[in-house]
Design a protein around this motif. Structure first.
Motif, short mmCIF file in Angstrom:
data_model
loop_
_atom_site.label_atom_id
_atom_site.label_comp_id
_atom_site.label_asym_id
_atom_site.label_seq_id
_atom_site.Cartn_x
_atom_site.Cartn_y
_atom_site.Cartn_z
N GLN A 119 -62.26 -76.44 -74.99
CA GLN A 119 -63.34 -77.54 -75.77
C GLN A 119 -64.41 -78.22 -74.83
O GLN A 119 -65.06 -78.81 -75.56
CB GLN A 119 -62.89 -78.63 -77.07
CG GLN A 119 -63.36 -76.84 -78.48
CD GLN A 119 -62.18 -77.12 -79.92
OE1 GLN A 119 -62.89 -78.78 -80.12
NE2 GLN A 119 -61.85 -76.34 -80.35
N THR B 63 -68.22 -75.78 -79.92
CA THR B 63 -67.51 -74.55 -81.21
C THR B 63 -68.81 -74.41 -82.03
O THR B 63 -69.74 -74.59 -81.53
CB THR B 63 -66.53 -75.65 -81.67
OG1 THR B 63 -67.30 -76.92 -82.21
CG2 THR B 63 -65.22 -76.07 -80.79
N ARG B 64 -68.26 -73.66 -83.05
CA ARG B 64 -69.62 -73.27 -83.39
C ARG B 64 -70.16 -73.95 -84.93
O ARG B 64 -71.16 -74.38 -84.40
CB ARG B 64 -68.96 -71.79 -85.20
CG ARG B 64 -69.77 -71.86 -85.67
CD ARG B 64 -69.03 -70.48 -86.71
NE ARG B 64 -67.89 -69.95 -86.64
CZ ARG B 64 -68.51 -68.40 -86.48
NH1 ARG B 64 -69.42 -68.57 -86.77
NH2 ARG B 64 -67.64 -67.60 -86.01
N TRP C 99 -71.62 -70.33 -78.39
CA TRP C 99 -70.61 -71.56 -78.96
C TRP C 99 -69.72 -70.40 -78.38
O TRP C 99 -69.36 -69.75 -78.48
CB TRP C 99 -70.38 -72.01 -80.45
CG TRP C 99 -70.87 -70.98 -81.04
CD1 TRP C 99 -72.33 -70.31 -81.83
CD2 TRP C 99 -70.18 -70.20 -82.00
NE1 TRP C 99 -72.16 -69.05 -82.47
CE2 TRP C 99 -71.20 -69.17 -82.09
CE3 TRP C 99 -68.69 -69.22 -81.85
CZ2 TRP C 99 -70.99 -68.16 -82.81
CZ3 TRP C 99 -68.38 -68.08 -82.66
CH2 TRP C 99 -69.31 -67.77 -83.51
N ARG C 100 -68.26 -71.48 -78.72
CA ARG C 100 -66.89 -70.15 -77.91
C ARG C 100 -65.96 -70.23 -79.29
O ARG C 100 -66.07 -71.54 -80.12
CB ARG C 100 -66.33 -70.97 -76.42
CG ARG C 100 -65.09 -70.22 -76.59
CD ARG C 100 -64.11 -70.87 -75.42
NE ARG C 100 -62.79 -70.17 -74.41
CZ ARG C 100 -61.60 -69.77 -75.25
NH1 ARG C 100 -61.44 -70.19 -76.68
NH2 ARG C 100 -61.44 -69.23 -74.54
N SER C 101 -65.57 -69.14 -79.84
CA SER C 101 -64.73 -69.30 -80.90
C SER C 101 -63.16 -69.46 -79.97
O SER C 101 -63.00 -69.38 -78.44
CB SER C 101 -65.15 -68.16 -81.90
OG SER C 101 -64.84 -66.66 -80.65
N VAL D 242 -65.51 -63.77 -76.74
CA VAL D 242 -64.68 -64.95 -77.34
C VAL D 242 -66.47 -65.79 -77.10
O VAL D 242 -66.37 -67.32 -78.46
CB VAL D 242 -63.82 -66.32 -76.77
CG1 VAL D 242 -62.46 -65.03 -76.63
CG2 VAL D 242 -64.74 -66.08 -75.55
N GLY E 45 -70.02 -66.52 -79.27
CA GLY E 45 -71.06 -66.19 -80.58
C GLY E 45 -72.23 -67.00 -79.93
O GLY E 45 -73.17 -68.30 -79.05
N THR F 93 -72.89 -69.95 -91.69
CA THR F 93 -72.36 -70.98 -90.93
C THR F 93 -73.02 -72.61 -90.99
O THR F 93 -72.57 -73.51 -91.03
CB THR F 93 -72.11 -71.26 -88.99
OG1 THR F 93 -72.15 -69.42 -88.85
CG2 THR F 93 -71.91 -71.79 -88.84
#
Length: 353
Positions: free
Chosen positions: A19, A24-25, A125-127, A146, A148, A155
């Motif tokens: 992060q 993030t999302r 973004w990364r999950s 990973v 998105g 969301t």
């Protein structure tokens, strides 16, 4: 992870590791809200946003100019895309947020480019982990591994709930931004902005009331100044030349000169002439003329009255307001036969300027 790296980073949790590099999302939704607030774009445009291309600047210290492509499917085939140029030349400039967003997504875009060269999505973004089914077509469209892409409606609702809002901020937020704050089209034509957003918003209509009233008052004031420019005097000046409606102070320098000099305007135009002088000896005659024009309004076609007599009537209305009701009433009571005969000749067109 090696212990010494974990100690430097502060731990092995996502907020201590990946992060630091990737949004993030929920952070991506927050970035989308900032784009909404700055530019008034809707969620579908923000969701499909492509990486803006920076144009060459004037030099190393020149401003950054971004070519932004907006994708709008509601316009129909052949008209999906619209481009804007946004310049970053300072903290308050429209392109500054684009610069900051590029910096915030640079590592995610680099990672995605490695996985899938040519990907041009802006909001990445990364999950914590990849989708459960890597062969799922829906997953492929919304991200890679990973990572998105964009912001979904669900969301946005989740972000709103976390922040204490009752619904997604994008729909109502866009209307508020475009109608009350930016007050200019975000991604629409001026006609669509006025019809769909500004005129339909109750706060805009309420705020427009004093503006419209002030403009109308200014128009009336200007009209009065145009229709009545004569000067009011306490008495006559022997040097002035009497006319049917006023005294002329400078006949040879009229705003309405004739071909051979002098004045070519009708006597009704005297009220709109700065050379005209009106004093108490004119009051009864002009009050009678005002009364006669009121009667004439009901006797002829409206278009004819407006074309021939409306401007003169407006000047007399203005004079009546300046003199006051008491003076005007007394003037009507003092009308003489000479006044009546003179005004009859004027209305019948028997008086030449």
């Amino acid at each position: 992870m090696l212990d010494r790296y974990a100690r430097v980073l502060g731990g092995e949790r996502p907020e201590h590791t990946w992060q630091r590099l990737f949004l993030t999302r929920m952070e991506t939704v927050a970035l989308g809200v900032l784009l909404l607030a700055e530019h008034g774009w809707n969620l579908s445009v923000i969701n499909r946003f492509k990486v803006p291309q920076a144009a060459p600047d004037a030099g190393n210290d020149g401003p950054r100019i971004y070519r932004v492509e907006l994708e709008k499917h509601k316009r129909g085939a052949g008209r999906y895309f619209e481009t804007r140029n946004l310049t970053d030349d300072g903290a308050a400039s429209p392109g500054r947020l684009i610069t900051q967003a590029l910096e915030a997504t640079v590592f995610a875009r680099a990672a995605v480019h490695t996985l899938s060269p040519g990907t041009d999505r802006f909001l990445i973004w990364r999950s914590a982990k990849a989708p459960l089914d890597p062969q799922d077509e829906t997953s492929k469209k919304s991200g890679i591994g990973v990572f998105g892409f964009g912001i979904s409606g669900s969301t946005a609702k989740s972000w709103a709930t976390q922040q204490g809002f009752s619904s997604s901020p994008f729909r109502r937020g866009r209307r508020t931004v475009n109608t009350l704050h930016r007050r200019v089209p975000g991604q629409n034509s001026q006609a669509t902005h006025d019809r769909v957003y500004a005129l339909a918003d109750p706060q805009v209509r309420q705020a427009a009331i004093p503006v419209i009233a002030e403009a109308a008052e200014a128009v009336v004031t200007k009209a009065h100044a145009t229709a009545f420019a004569a000067e009011l005097r306490e008495g006559a000046d022997p040097a002035d030349q009497p006319t049917a409606t006023a005294d002329c102070h400078d006949y040879d320098n009229s705003p309405y000169p004739g071909p051979g000099g002098g004045c070519s305007a009708s006597f009704l135009m005297c009220l709109a002439c700065p050379n005209a002088r009106i004093h108490p000896a004119h009051h009864s005659r002009l009050a009678h003329l005002h009364h006669a024009l009121d009667n004439l309004r009901t006797a002829i076609e409206p278009d004819q009255w407006q074309n021939q007599w409306e401007d003169g009537h407006a000047g007399l209305e203005h004079l009546k307001g300046q003199l006051g009701a008491a003076v005007w009433t007394r003037a009507l009571a003092d009308v003489t036969n000479t006044d009546r005969e003179l005004i009859a000749l004027l209305l019948n067109g028997d008086l030449a300027p």
